[in-house]
Design a protein around this motif. Structure first.
Motif, PDB file in Angstrom:
ATOM      1  N   LYS A  70      27.955  11.328  -7.097  1.00  0.00           N
ATOM      2  CA  LYS A  70      28.088  12.563  -7.879  1.00  0.00           C
ATOM      3  C   LYS A  70      26.818  12.835  -8.675  1.00  0.00           C
ATOM      4  N   VAL A  71      26.358  14.066  -8.635  1.00  0.00           N
ATOM      5  CA  VAL A  71      25.147  14.495  -9.330  1.00  0.00           C
ATOM      6  C   VAL A  71      25.452  15.719 -10.185  1.00  0.00           C
ATOM      7  N   VAL A  72      25.114  15.646 -11.452  1.00  0.00           N
ATOM      8  CA  VAL A  72      25.264  16.783 -12.365  1.00  0.00           C
ATOM      9  C   VAL A  72      23.975  17.598 -12.333  1.00  0.00           C
ATOM     10  N   THR A  73      24.104  18.905 -12.202  1.00  0.00           N
ATOM     11  CA  THR A  73      22.950  19.799 -12.209  1.00  0.00           C
ATOM     12  C   THR A  73      23.368  21.106 -12.884  1.00  0.00           C
ATOM     13  N   ALA A  74      22.538  22.127 -12.789  1.00  0.00           N
ATOM     14  CA  ALA A  74      22.838  23.424 -13.413  1.00  0.00           C
ATOM     15  C   ALA A  74      23.530  24.352 -12.413  1.00  0.00           C
ATOM     16  N   VAL A 125      33.954  13.863 -11.004  1.00  0.00           N
ATOM     17  CA  VAL A 125      33.480  12.509 -10.680  1.00  0.00           C
ATOM     18  C   VAL A 125      34.614  11.659 -10.121  1.00  0.00           C
ATOM     19  N   THR A 126      35.813  11.856 -10.640  1.00  0.00           N
ATOM     20  CA  THR A 126      36.943  11.035 -10.213  1.00  0.00           C
ATOM     21  C   THR A 126      37.733  11.648  -9.061  1.00  0.00           C
ATOM     22  N   SER A 127      37.325  12.819  -8.615  1.00  0.00           N
ATOM     23  CA  SER A 127      38.078  13.490  -7.541  1.00  0.00           C
ATOM     24  C   SER A 127      37.680  12.952  -6.180  1.00  0.00           C
TER      25      SER A 127
END
Length: 260
Positions: free
Chosen positions: A70-74, A258-260
């Motif tokens: 999982k990667v967080v971005t805009a 993230v947990t999905s």
């Protein structure tokens, strides 16, 4: 729009193909910086910092690995993109490198209320088709609001331009900037600053900031992901700090992804 997002434009991303093009100036319509006034660093020092690229591995935004897949971005980085058009590259310090790990994207989640960076909700989560072999970053919980106290030192990272409308950095760069009070940020940006969704960081005199190509990258406080590079008026201008998504507001939504 009062300010400009800090994603590299599609045209500029395509222009990065080839050694000469890697030094091409990003389009003037984009405004996320590769880090103005910073220093070079490596993905070994910051293994969770990811390149978000097109299918040809031309970087146009940044991202933060928060779990192996999982990667967080805009959100504004992902508008108009599909799982076929995006790749995530980890462990690659230089834009013109060929090392590291390249992952396809199997799912793109964009905040359902996102309409534009200056309206807030500028966060997205990418699900990767393979695990990244790098240490993920921890990120703030919804209760960690004290990280945004004015004057707190924050760290930004990215491959963006090193000055407004300038050339991109081939090597990952980093800089530290102080968190700015909501009152001061509102004085700079007026109603475009949405305090519930945004936090500002930068010096009153300017000089250090994120810029074109840095969108989606991390704002770290104490080594923990606290914000996502979003937008600003130009890059490193006096009186106009960088604007970042306030991750405490979106932490529970990120965790659900993230947990999905």
């Amino acid at each position: 729009m009062f300010g400009l997002t800090r994603a590299r434009s599609a045209a500029a991303a395509l222009a990065t193909a080839g050694a000469a093009a890697l030094l091409a100036a990003p389009s003037a319509v984009a405004a996320p910086q590769p880090i103005v006034g910073g220093t070079t660093t490596t993905t070994s020092a910051y293994p969770f910092v990811m390149q978000v690229t097109d299918a040809s591995q031309n970087q146009f935004c940044g991202g933060t690995l928060v779990s192996p897949t999982k990667v967080v971005t805009a959100a504004h980085c992902m508008v108009g993109e599909t799982t076929r058009s995006v790749r995530v590259v980890g462990g690659r310090t230089y834009l013109n490198g060929s090392n590291g790990t390249v992952a396809q994207v199997s799912r793109i989640w964009i905040h359902p209320d996102y309409t534009g960076a200056t309206n807030g909700d500028d966060v997205a989560v990418l699900t990767l088709s393979r695990s990244m072999p790098y240490t993920p970053a921890k990120y703030v919980s919804s209760s960690d609001t004290s990280v945004y106290a004015a004057g707190t030192t924050a760290r930004v990272l990215g491959w963006g331009t090193t000055r407004e409308n300038g050339s991109s950095s081939n090597q990952l760069r980093t800089a530290t900037v102080p968190v700015v009070s909501d009152t001061s940020c509102r004085g700079s940006y007026g109603s475009d600053f949405v305090a519930s969704d945004m936090v500002c960081a930068g010096y009153t005199s300017g000089g250090v900031d994120t810029c074109q190509g840095d969108s989606g990258g991390p704002l770290l406080v104490g080594g923990v992901l606290a914000g996502v590079t979003s937008w600003g008026e130009g890059c490193a201008r006096a009186g106009y700090p960088g604007v970042y998504s306030r991750l405490t507001t979106f932490s529970d939504l990120v965790t659900a992804q993230v947990t999905s």
